[in-house]
Design a protein around this motif. Structure first.
Motif, PDB file in Angstrom:
ATOM      1  N   LEU A  72       0.817  -1.210   0.000  1.00  0.00           N
ATOM      2  CA  LEU A  72       0.000   0.000   0.000  1.00  0.00           C
ATOM      3  C   LEU A  72       0.852   1.262   0.000  1.00  0.00           C
ATOM      4  CD1 LEU A  72      -2.680  -1.111   2.604  1.00  0.00           C
ATOM      5  CD2 LEU A  72      -2.791  -1.267   0.099  1.00  0.00           C
ATOM      6  N   ASP A  73       2.095   1.131   0.477  1.00  0.00           N
ATOM      7  CA  ASP A  73       3.010   2.258   0.507  1.00  0.00           C
ATOM      8  C   ASP A  73       4.408   1.721   0.762  1.00  0.00           C
ATOM      9  OD1 ASP A  73       3.728   4.929   0.310  1.00  0.00           O
ATOM     10  OD2 ASP A  73       3.276   5.395   2.401  1.00  0.00           O
ATOM     11  N   GLY A  74       5.407   2.457   0.308  1.00  0.00           N
ATOM     12  CA  GLY A  74       6.781   2.047   0.542  1.00  0.00           C
ATOM     13  C   GLY A  74       7.248   0.973  -0.419  1.00  0.00           C
ATOM     14  N   ARG A  75       8.320   0.268  -0.009  1.00  0.00           N
ATOM     15  CA  ARG A  75       8.941  -0.750  -0.869  1.00  0.00           C
ATOM     16  C   ARG A  75       9.487  -1.883  -0.007  1.00  0.00           C
ATOM     17  NH1 ARG A  75      12.564   3.747  -3.340  1.00  0.00           N
ATOM     18  NH2 ARG A  75      14.139   2.572  -2.231  1.00  0.00           N
ATOM     19  N   ALA A  76       9.640  -3.042  -0.645  1.00  0.00           N
ATOM     20  CA  ALA A  76      10.215  -4.206   0.035  1.00  0.00           C
ATOM     21  C   ALA A  76      10.606  -5.232  -1.023  1.00  0.00           C
ATOM     22  CB  ALA A  76       9.205  -4.802   1.013  1.00  0.00           C
ATOM     23  N   TYR A  77      11.243  -6.319  -0.580  1.00  0.00           N
ATOM     24  CA  TYR A  77      11.645  -7.402  -1.473  1.00  0.00           C
ATOM     25  C   TYR A  77      11.086  -8.740  -0.986  1.00  0.00           C
ATOM     26  CZ  TYR A  77      15.508  -4.313  -3.050  1.00  0.00           C
ATOM     27  OH  TYR A  77      16.278  -3.287  -3.535  1.00  0.00           O
ATOM     28  N   PHE A  78      10.691  -9.567  -1.924  1.00  0.00           N
ATOM     29  CA  PHE A  78      10.480 -10.988  -1.685  1.00  0.00           C
ATOM     30  C   PHE A  78      11.541 -11.719  -2.475  1.00  0.00           C
ATOM     31  CE2 PHE A  78       6.115 -10.222  -0.236  1.00  0.00           C
ATOM     32  CZ  PHE A  78       6.033 -11.156   0.779  1.00  0.00           C
ATOM     33  N   ASP A  79      12.214 -12.671  -1.855  1.00  0.00           N
ATOM     34  CA  ASP A  79      13.137 -13.562  -2.549  1.00  0.00           C
ATOM     35  C   ASP A  79      12.474 -14.929  -2.628  1.00  0.00           C
ATOM     36  OD1 ASP A  79      14.975 -11.468  -2.484  1.00  0.00           O
ATOM     37  OD2 ASP A  79      16.136 -12.325  -0.827  1.00  0.00           O
ATOM     38  N   VAL A  80      12.549 -15.554  -3.801  1.00  0.00           N
ATOM     39  CA  VAL A  80      11.972 -16.881  -4.006  1.00  0.00           C
ATOM     40  C   VAL A  80      13.010 -17.763  -4.684  1.00  0.00           C
ATOM     41  CG1 VAL A  80       9.596 -16.026  -4.180  1.00  0.00           C
ATOM     42  CG2 VAL A  80      10.962 -16.290  -6.264  1.00  0.00           C
ATOM     43  N   ARG A  81      12.863 -19.062  -4.506  1.00  0.00           N
ATOM     44  CA  ARG A  81      13.754 -20.028  -5.159  1.00  0.00           C
ATOM     45  C   ARG A  81      13.160 -20.466  -6.491  1.00  0.00           C
ATOM     46  NH1 ARG A  81      18.939 -20.921  -3.013  1.00  0.00           N
ATOM     47  NH2 ARG A  81      18.800 -20.886  -0.744  1.00  0.00           N
ATOM     48  N   ASP A  82      14.013 -20.565  -7.516  1.00  0.00           N
ATOM     49  CA  ASP A  82      13.556 -21.089  -8.797  1.00  0.00           C
ATOM     50  C   ASP A  82      13.705 -22.612  -8.820  1.00  0.00           C
ATOM     51  OD1 ASP A  82      16.241 -21.693  -9.366  1.00  0.00           O
ATOM     52  OD2 ASP A  82      16.365 -20.364 -11.100  1.00  0.00           O
ATOM     53  N   LYS A  83      13.443 -23.229  -9.959  1.00  0.00           N
ATOM     54  CA  LYS A  83      13.506 -24.698 -10.066  1.00  0.00           C
ATOM     55  C   LYS A  83      14.903 -25.241  -9.810  1.00  0.00           C
ATOM     56  CE  LYS A  83       9.758 -25.347 -13.381  1.00  0.00           C
ATOM     57  NZ  LYS A  83       9.415 -25.919 -14.694  1.00  0.00           N
ATOM     58  N   GLU A  84      15.931 -24.434 -10.078  1.00  0.00           N
ATOM     59  CA  GLU A  84      17.325 -24.856  -9.847  1.00  0.00           C
ATOM     60  C   GLU A  84      17.834 -24.403  -8.484  1.00  0.00           C
ATOM     61  OE1 GLU A  84      16.517 -23.385 -13.059  1.00  0.00           O
ATOM     62  OE2 GLU A  84      16.125 -25.474 -13.595  1.00  0.00           O
ATOM     63  N   ASP A  85      16.942 -23.922  -7.630  1.00  0.00           N
ATOM     64  CA  ASP A  85      17.267 -23.515  -6.264  1.00  0.00           C
ATOM     65  C   ASP A  85      18.066 -22.212  -6.200  1.00  0.00           C
ATOM     66  OD1 ASP A  85      16.489 -24.386  -3.716  1.00  0.00           O
ATOM     67  OD2 ASP A  85      18.518 -25.064  -3.256  1.00  0.00           O
ATOM     68  N   ARG A  86      17.993 -21.400  -7.260  1.00  0.00           N
ATOM     69  CA  ARG A  86      18.661 -20.097  -7.258  1.00  0.00           C
ATOM     70  C   ARG A  86      17.680 -19.048  -6.729  1.00  0.00           C
ATOM     71  NH1 ARG A  86      20.094 -19.494 -13.357  1.00  0.00           N
ATOM     72  NH2 ARG A  86      17.990 -20.329 -13.396  1.00  0.00           N
TER      73      ARG A  86
END
Length: 179
Positions: free
Chosen positions: A100-114
């Motif tokens: 709703l305001d501001g900024r942030a990050y989500f980190d997720v793993r791909d199929k190769e675990d990166r």
């Protein structure tokens, strides 16, 4: 505006930094969708009356929501909470967040675990599928206001990695054709 995502480095530098590889390796929205991640761009200024948000809530069964402000002066034990959010984990339910305001990050793993870093800014709504390994952190502004959405009653339980033995992880991997 499209969602900004990229593969990140393995630096121990402050987690709030972008950590882009050099050269940058962007990740497309289509590639995120292949991981079960979906994104909507909404007008956060009208979230209380937004018909588009109401349609998404109805279509996906998001019946519960609350709002959290994550900042040093609003969240008790801010640094401890940030460390907890940054622990790699999964949930038994989808994780839905609307900035709703501001900024942030989500980190997720791909199929190769990166690791893939997803930059979230005002108006971004993201759904992470149950069973995906992920983590959350702030950017260098140290401020975001987010709506948390749930199907039914909220479930706050996180299963830190390794949680490969859980049924939901196996179901997620199977949905990707990995199991």
């Amino acid at each position: 505006m499209a969602l900004d995502a990229w593969y990140i480095d393995d630096s121990d530098e402050d987690q709030r930094m972008p950590h882009k590889l050099n050269p940058n390796q962007p990740v497309s929205l289509e590639d995120l969708q292949k991981l079960g991640i979906f994104h909507f761009k909404l007008n956060a200024d009208i979230y209380e009356t937004d018909p588009e948000l109401e349609k998404i809530r109805k279509d996906h069964g998001f019946s519960y929501s609350d709002i959290i402000t994550i900042a040093k002066d609003t969240l008790p034990n801010y640094e401890e909470k940030l460390k907890m959010f940054f622990e790699e984990h999964l949930h038994l339910d989808d994780e839905i967040r609307y900035i709703l305001d501001g900024r942030a990050y989500f980190d997720v793993r791909d199929k190769e675990d990166r690791w893939i870093r997803i930059s979230m800014v005002k108006g971004d709504l993201i759904t992470l599928p149950a069973g995906i390994y992920h983590r959350f952190t702030m950017d260098e502004t140290n401020y975001t206001k987010a709506m948390r959405l749930f199907v039914g009653e909220p479930v706050w339980k996180a299963y830190n990695r390794p949680a490969d033995h859980t049924d939901i992880r196996q179901q997620y991997l199977s949905s990707l054709g990995c199991a």
